[in-house]
Design a protein around this motif. Structure first.
Motif, PDB file in Angstrom:
ATOM      1  N   LEU A 136       0.842  -1.195   0.000  1.00 41.36           N
ATOM      2  CA  LEU A 136       0.000   0.000   0.000  1.00 41.36           C
ATOM      3  C   LEU A 136       0.879   1.247   0.000  1.00 41.36           C
ATOM      4  CD1 LEU A 136      -2.956   1.038   0.255  1.00 41.36           C
ATOM      5  CD2 LEU A 136      -2.580   1.114   2.724  1.00 41.36           C
ATOM      6  N   PRO A 137       0.720   2.129  -0.984  1.00 40.38           N
ATOM      7  CA  PRO A 137       1.553   3.341  -1.014  1.00 40.38           C
ATOM      8  C   PRO A 137       1.294   4.215   0.212  1.00 40.38           C
ATOM      9  CG  PRO A 137       0.440   2.995  -3.123  1.00 40.38           C
ATOM     10  CD  PRO A 137      -0.169   2.028  -2.156  1.00 40.38           C
ATOM     11  N   PRO A 138       2.328   4.810   0.783  1.00 43.08           N
ATOM     12  CA  PRO A 138       2.123   5.678   1.956  1.00 43.08           C
ATOM     13  C   PRO A 138       1.173   6.834   1.691  1.00 43.08           C
ATOM     14  CG  PRO A 138       4.445   5.139   1.687  1.00 43.08           C
ATOM     15  CD  PRO A 138       3.750   4.633   0.474  1.00 43.08           C
ATOM     16  N   ILE A 139       1.173   7.359   0.458  1.00 39.74           N
ATOM     17  CA  ILE A 139       0.287   8.475   0.156  1.00 39.74           C
ATOM     18  C   ILE A 139      -1.171   8.039   0.242  1.00 39.74           C
ATOM     19  CG2 ILE A 139       0.371   8.023  -2.321  1.00 39.74           C
ATOM     20  CD1 ILE A 139       0.196  11.447  -0.626  1.00 39.74           C
ATOM     21  N   ALA A 140      -1.461   6.802  -0.189  1.00 40.51           N
ATOM     22  CA  ALA A 140      -2.830   6.296  -0.063  1.00 40.51           C
ATOM     23  C   ALA A 140      -3.193   6.064   1.397  1.00 40.51           C
ATOM     24  CB  ALA A 140      -2.976   4.996  -0.858  1.00 40.51           C
ATOM     25  N   LEU A 141      -2.244   5.583   2.177  1.00 47.84           N
ATOM     26  CA  LEU A 141      -2.496   5.359   3.598  1.00 47.84           C
ATOM     27  C   LEU A 141      -2.803   6.663   4.327  1.00 47.84           C
ATOM     28  CD1 LEU A 141      -2.467   3.525   6.116  1.00 47.84           C
ATOM     29  CD2 LEU A 141       0.008   3.886   6.239  1.00 47.84           C
ATOM     30  N   VAL A 142      -2.018   7.700   4.055  1.00 43.96           N
ATOM     31  CA  VAL A 142      -2.208   8.951   4.784  1.00 43.96           C
ATOM     32  C   VAL A 142      -3.488   9.659   4.330  1.00 43.96           C
ATOM     33  CG1 VAL A 142      -0.843  10.357   3.186  1.00 43.96           C
ATOM     34  CG2 VAL A 142      -1.055  11.047   5.565  1.00 43.96           C
ATOM     35  N   VAL A 143      -3.869   9.514   3.061  1.00 41.20           N
ATOM     36  CA  VAL A 143      -5.129  10.101   2.610  1.00 41.20           C
ATOM     37  C   VAL A 143      -6.307   9.416   3.297  1.00 41.20           C
ATOM     38  CG1 VAL A 143      -6.666  10.360   0.612  1.00 41.20           C
ATOM     39  CG2 VAL A 143      -4.237  10.939   0.419  1.00 41.20           C
ATOM     40  N   GLY A 144      -6.229   8.095   3.446  1.00 44.66           N
ATOM     41  CA  GLY A 144      -7.284   7.386   4.166  1.00 44.66           C
ATOM     42  C   GLY A 144      -7.347   7.784   5.624  1.00 44.66           C
ATOM     43  N   VAL A 145      -6.189   7.934   6.260  1.00 40.62           N
ATOM     44  CA  VAL A 145      -6.169   8.354   7.667  1.00 40.62           C
ATOM     45  C   VAL A 145      -6.753   9.755   7.820  1.00 40.62           C
ATOM     46  CG1 VAL A 145      -4.635   8.957   9.579  1.00 40.62           C
ATOM     47  CG2 VAL A 145      -4.242   6.865   8.284  1.00 40.62           C
ATOM     48  N   ARG A 146      -6.404  10.656   6.916  1.00 41.31           N
ATOM     49  CA  ARG A 146      -6.934  12.011   6.998  1.00 41.31           C
ATOM     50  C   ARG A 146      -8.445  12.042   6.801  1.00 41.31           C
ATOM     51  NH1 ARG A 146      -4.753  16.575   2.935  1.00 41.31           N
ATOM     52  NH2 ARG A 146      -5.909  15.222   1.489  1.00 41.31           N
ATOM     53  N   SER A 147      -8.944  11.175   5.925  1.00 40.61           N
ATOM     54  CA  SER A 147     -10.395  11.120   5.720  1.00 40.61           C
ATOM     55  C   SER A 147     -11.112  10.624   6.969  1.00 40.61           C
ATOM     56  CB  SER A 147     -10.709  10.208   4.525  1.00 40.61           C
ATOM     57  OG  SER A 147     -10.097  10.691   3.339  1.00 40.61           O
ATOM     58  N   VAL A 148     -10.522   9.628   7.627  1.00 37.66           N
ATOM     59  CA  VAL A 148     -11.136   9.109   8.853  1.00 37.66           C
ATOM     60  C   VAL A 148     -11.111  10.165   9.957  1.00 37.66           C
ATOM     61  CG1 VAL A 148     -10.906   7.381  10.678  1.00 37.66           C
ATOM     62  CG2 VAL A 148     -10.629   6.717   8.283  1.00 37.66           C
ATOM     63  N   LEU A 149     -10.004  10.889  10.076  1.00 36.82           N
ATOM     64  CA  LEU A 149      -9.910  11.926  11.106  1.00 36.82           C
ATOM     65  C   LEU A 149     -10.904  13.068  10.862  1.00 36.82           C
ATOM     66  CD1 LEU A 149      -6.038  12.178  11.577  1.00 36.82           C
ATOM     67  CD2 LEU A 149      -7.679  11.031  13.058  1.00 36.82           C
ATOM     68  N   SER A 150     -11.238  13.305   9.612  1.00 37.63           N
ATOM     69  CA  SER A 150     -12.190  14.374   9.306  1.00 37.63           C
ATOM     70  C   SER A 150     -13.623  14.015   9.684  1.00 37.63           C
ATOM     71  CB  SER A 150     -12.132  14.729   7.820  1.00 37.63           C
ATOM     72  OG  SER A 150     -12.574  13.630   7.020  1.00 37.63           O
ATOM     73  N   TRP A 151     -13.885  12.751   9.988  1.00 37.31           N
ATOM     74  CA  TRP A 151     -15.234  12.367  10.408  1.00 37.31           C
ATOM     75  C   TRP A 151     -15.574  12.901  11.792  1.00 37.31           C
ATOM     76  CZ3 TRP A 151     -14.994   6.437   9.030  1.00 37.31           C
ATOM     77  CH2 TRP A 151     -14.930   6.301   7.641  1.00 37.31           C
ATOM     78  N   ALA A 152     -14.577  13.177  12.620  1.00 38.03           N
ATOM     79  CA  ALA A 152     -14.844  13.572  14.006  1.00 38.03           C
ATOM     80  C   ALA A 152     -15.731  14.803  14.105  1.00 38.03           C
ATOM     81  CB  ALA A 152     -13.523  13.782  14.746  1.00 38.03           C
ATOM     82  N   PRO A 153     -15.376  15.934  13.462  1.00 34.84           N
ATOM     83  CA  PRO A 153     -16.274  17.093  13.590  1.00 34.84           C
ATOM     84  C   PRO A 153     -17.553  16.955  12.776  1.00 34.84           C
ATOM     85  CG  PRO A 153     -14.440  17.625  12.151  1.00 34.84           C
ATOM     86  CD  PRO A 153     -14.150  16.265  12.725  1.00 34.84           C
ATOM     87  N   ASP A 154     -17.578  16.087  11.772  1.00 32.37           N
ATOM     88  CA  ASP A 154     -18.753  15.986  10.907  1.00 32.37           C
ATOM     89  C   ASP A 154     -19.812  15.039  11.456  1.00 32.37           C
ATOM     90  OD1 ASP A 154     -17.537  17.723   9.168  1.00 32.37           O
ATOM     91  OD2 ASP A 154     -16.672  16.139   7.908  1.00 32.37           O
ATOM     92  N   TYR A 155     -19.386  13.938  12.060  1.00 35.48           N
ATOM     93  CA  TYR A 155     -20.349  12.910  12.456  1.00 35.48           C
ATOM     94  C   TYR A 155     -20.359  12.616  13.951  1.00 35.48           C
ATOM     95  CZ  TYR A 155     -20.274  11.966   7.441  1.00 35.48           C
ATOM     96  OH  TYR A 155     -20.355  12.082   6.079  1.00 35.48           O
ATOM     97  N   PHE A 156     -19.252  12.911  14.662  1.00 31.77           N
ATOM     98  CA  PHE A 156     -19.151  12.503  16.062  1.00 31.77           C
ATOM     99  C   PHE A 156     -18.931  13.676  17.001  1.00 31.77           C
ATOM    100  CE2 PHE A 156     -17.201   9.128  13.406  1.00 31.77           C
ATOM    101  CZ  PHE A 156     -18.198   8.184  13.549  1.00 31.77           C
ATOM    102  N   LEU A 157     -19.399  14.836  16.640  1.00 31.52           N
ATOM    103  CA  LEU A 157     -19.168  16.012  17.461  1.00 31.52           C
ATOM    104  C   LEU A 157     -19.839  15.857  18.826  1.00 31.52           C
ATOM    105  CD1 LEU A 157     -17.784  18.775  17.335  1.00 31.52           C
ATOM    106  CD2 LEU A 157     -19.987  19.754  16.641  1.00 31.52           C
ATOM    107  N   ASN A 158     -19.122  16.293  19.883  1.00 27.42           N
ATOM    108  CA  ASN A 158     -19.604  16.211  21.268  1.00 27.42           C
ATOM    109  C   ASN A 158     -19.820  14.767  21.731  1.00 27.42           C
ATOM    110  OD1 ASN A 158     -19.674  19.054  21.474  1.00 27.42           O
ATOM    111  ND2 ASN A 158     -21.737  19.109  20.565  1.00 27.42           N
ATOM    112  N   THR A 159     -18.999  13.865  21.245  1.00 22.26           N
ATOM    113  CA  THR A 159     -19.045  12.467  21.662  1.00 22.26           C
ATOM    114  C   THR A 159     -17.650  12.054  22.138  1.00 22.26           C
ATOM    115  OG1 THR A 159     -18.516  11.604  19.462  1.00 22.26           O
ATOM    116  CG2 THR A 159     -20.863  11.959  19.989  1.00 22.26           C
ATOM    117  N   PRO A 160     -17.548  10.985  22.939  1.00 23.00           N
ATOM    118  CA  PRO A 160     -16.216  10.518  23.357  1.00 23.00           C
ATOM    119  C   PRO A 160     -15.319  10.146  22.178  1.00 23.00           C
ATOM    120  CG  PRO A 160     -17.923   9.544  24.724  1.00 23.00           C
ATOM    121  CD  PRO A 160     -18.634  10.256  23.617  1.00 23.00           C
TER     122      PRO A 160
END
Length: 293
Positions: A125-149
């Motif tokens: 797996l290319p590192p650039i693909a890995l980091v893009v996936g990680v960044r997408s997952v981290l962006s879910w926090a304010p969009d879908y899980f705001l004010n949650t643990p």
């Protein structure tokens, strides 16, 4: 029979020529030439970098770029952060991989191929693909899980002072090298007999791992730690895309305004890496004769 054999061997007063393997003559010269080429490949760029850093603008030689490294703005924070990330990555990857390798070797040998394939995935797996996936997952926090643990956990992983998300990603990147270093050491030791002896004496599995497995795998653990340490100190792409300032990203940031300082820091980092490698090799050689005696 003896006289007949001597007569045949000495017929014509010429001794039979000893066989000579073809292709062996002149191999020393080729090896010497290859070593010279490889030495120039490494020495010439480093020499050019050092000359660039010690050259004074009006002529002459200066060492101000090396002596001024500790006082450079942002150097202490970036270098300390990278060192902490490297130490945390080494500890976490060893805690994960040492028990895994031991378990596969002693209890689950049928899963060896599966574990090897899983540890190879970070290389496929290319590192650039890995980091893009990680960044997408981290962006879910304010969009879908705001004010949650879960959102608070995501935010804690991205603290600029100590980004734990980088530690987790670096552990994934280091797994192929760590697993193969540990597996090579495991195959060269009779670990099954040693662990059974420790267990028969009443030692628990954690005690066996610390007192039996780690001394046997000392060289492999040192090699795996060095590879992981060098990987973290030199990693740039993931830290840059995720927006964290580490040692490599700091070097790039100052390269535009202070090119000689950035090259001096790079040369110094290379020297530190070599010094660590020589230290690990010296420690292993020093302890080796003591164990054999």
């Amino acid at each position: 029979m003896t006289a007949l054999a001597e007569g045949v061997a000495g017929a014509g007063s010429v001794a039979p020529a000893s066989p000579v393997r073809p292709g062996r003559r002149g191999s020393g010269a080729w090896r010497f030439a290859v070593l010279i080429v490889l030495g120039l490949y490494f020495v010439v760029p480093i020499t050019a970098s050092v000359l660039f850093t010690v050259r004074r603008g009006g002529g002459g030689v200066t060492g101000e770029f090396y002596t001024g490294i500790p006082a450079s703005p942002g150097f202490a924070e970036a270098f300390t952060r990278s060192l902490i990330l490297a130490v945390l990555t080494v500890v976490l990857v060893l805690v994960l991989m040492v028990p895994t390798v031991v378990l596969v070797e002693l209890r689950l040998p049928r899963l060896r191929t599966t574990v090897e394939l899983l540890t190879l995935l970070p290389l496929v797996l290319p590192p650039i693909a890995l980091v893009v996936g990680v960044r997408s997952v981290l962006s879910w926090a304010p969009d879908y899980f705001l004010n949650t643990p879960l959102a608070r956990a995501f935010f804690a992983l991205q603290r600029p002072s100590l980004p734990w998300i980088l530690v987790l990603v670096y552990v994934v990147l280091a797994m192929p090298f760590v697993y193969r270093a540990l597996d090579a050491g495991m195959r060269g030791a009779d670990l099954s007999t040693l662990t059974e002896a420790g267990r028969s004496l009443g030692a628990s599995w954690p005690r066996v791992l610390v007192s039996v497995v780690l001394p046997v795998l000392r060289t492999s653990v040192l090699n795996a730690s060095f590879l992981t340490f060098a990987l973290v100190l030199g990693e740039f792409t993931i830290a840059s895309i995720l927006g964290f300032e580490t040692f490599p990203t700091w070097i790039l940031k100052i390269s535009g305004s202070q090119p000689q300082l950035s090259v001096a820091v790079s040369v110094l980092a290379l020297m530190v890496t070599w010094a660590l490698l020589l230290l690990i090799s010296a420690l292993d050689r020093r302890r080796g004769p003591k164990e054999r005696s």
